[in-house]
Scaffold this active site. Structure first.
Site, short mmCIF file in Angstrom:
data_model
loop_
_atom_site.label_atom_id
_atom_site.label_comp_id
_atom_site.label_asym_id
_atom_site.label_seq_id
_atom_site.Cartn_x
_atom_site.Cartn_y
_atom_site.Cartn_z
N GLU A 39 0.86 -1.19 0.00
CA GLU A 39 0.00 0.00 0.00
C GLU A 39 0.91 1.25 0.00
O GLU A 39 1.93 1.27 0.70
CB GLU A 39 -0.82 -0.07 1.30
CG GLU A 39 -1.75 1.07 1.59
CD GLU A 39 -2.44 0.88 2.97
OE1 GLU A 39 -2.00 0.02 3.78
OE2 GLU A 39 -3.43 1.59 3.23
N LYS A 109 -9.56 2.01 -1.59
CA LYS A 109 -9.75 1.31 -0.29
C LYS A 109 -11.10 1.66 0.32
O LYS A 109 -11.42 2.84 0.50
CB LYS A 109 -8.60 1.70 0.63
CG LYS A 109 -8.56 0.99 1.97
CD LYS A 109 -7.28 1.38 2.71
CE LYS A 109 -7.08 0.64 3.99
NZ LYS A 109 -5.78 0.97 4.62
N CYS A 142 -4.95 -3.56 2.69
CA CYS A 142 -4.63 -3.58 4.12
C CYS A 142 -5.84 -3.84 5.01
O CYS A 142 -6.34 -4.94 5.03
CB CYS A 142 -3.88 -2.29 4.50
SG CYS A 142 -2.85 -2.54 5.97
C1 ACM Z 1 -3.74 -0.14 7.26
O1 ACM Z 1 -4.87 -0.34 6.81
N1 ACM Z 1 -2.81 0.50 6.59
C2 ACM Z 1 -3.39 -0.60 8.62
#
Ligand code: ACM
Length: 276
Positions: A39, A109, A142
């Protein structure tokens, strides 16, 4: 098919240097068909405010995706990784998938972690599956690991491999992904980073998991690394557990329907009881 991760240690704000280091690590691609980077591997993770995020944001045709398109062409490996996506006035913590010199897919995300909520917009979805070299894949980023619905939806849409660029700071995701893979009968590639930013220490330990939850490849905790394994993606088509059990067909969606009612999750059982 050979799938792998590139575990890096980005320097916050140094996009050019981070891409150059990632490129050196990737080298000639080592024969991988798919490589996943962490990420936000170009920008680093923590940014003071939306203005700082905006200064590092790119369009879907920006330099990071251009770079990935180039690497995918020169190495033959599809490249997936995270970037800051500026789209129609929104700022997303996003990921891309590039193959054969082309951008194939983007994902913003959907579950923002902690301070990300202060500077990014929530991805609007959809959670979508695309094919590369005939293999179906889906991206999650993530903290999406914490919401089993993400992997479930991608798997039900046919994903054989979950691509999971990450900047993990909590200790659970790598093991949780074994469960995500086992319950859905899919492969996953979690590409994590190492290093620290302010009060955060990133945990490394990038991991590739198979459809029985088996660990196929484990990265180091505190070094940059490129690792890959050979897999047979067709194994993800077999959802059988026993002669009489199938992960897909044994589901009872009629019992789960209320999961998708937004007001259901907002009330605890006690609150619902009090209303009766
Ligand atoms: C995250 O979602 N970067 C912990």
């Amino acid at each position: 098919m050979r799938i792998g991760f590139v575990q890096t240690c980005p320097v916050n704000g140094d996009v050019r240097g981070n891409l150059e280091r990632a490129e050196r690590l990737i080298g000639d691609g080592g024969g991988a068909d798919v490589l996943v980077l962490p990420e936000l591997f170009g920008t680093g993770y923590l940014h003071e405010d939306r203005r700082a995020v905006s200064a590092l944001a790119e369009s879907a045709n920006g330099p990071t995706i251009d770079w990935a398109r180039g690497i995918s062409k020169s190495t033959g490996a599809a490249i997936c990784g995270g970037f800051i996506w500026s789209d129609a006035g929104r700022l997303y913590n996003a990921s891309f998938f590039a193959y054969d010199g082309k951008r194939v897919a983007l994902y913003a995300k959907t579950h923002l972690f902690n301070r990300e909520k202060l500077v990014f917009d929530e991805g609007p979805g959809p959670l979508s599956v695309f094919k590369s070299r005939g293999v179906a894949m889906g991206m999650m980023i993530c903290f999406d690991w914490q919401f089993p619905e993400v992997a479930r939806v991608l798997a039900l849409d046919g994903a054989q491999i979950l691509l999971h660029p990450s900047n993990l700071v909590l200790p659970w995701a790598q093991d949780a992904m074994r469960t995500r893979c086992l319950e859905n009968g899919v492969f996953s590639i979690t590409a994590n980073r190492i290093g620290t930013e302010q009060d955060l220490r990133f945990t490394g330990g990038s991991r590739i998991v198979g459809p029985k939850g088996e660990i196929l490849c484990d990265g180091p905790k505190d070094e940059e690394a490129v690792m890959a394994v050979d897999i047979d993606p067709a194994l993800a088509a077999d959802k059988k557990i026993t002669e009489r059990n199938d992960r897909r067909r044994d589901r009872r969606p009629e019992l789960y329907a209320r999961l998708t009612r937004p007001d259901f999750a907002e009330k605890t059982l006690a609150e619902r009881d009090a209303e009766k």
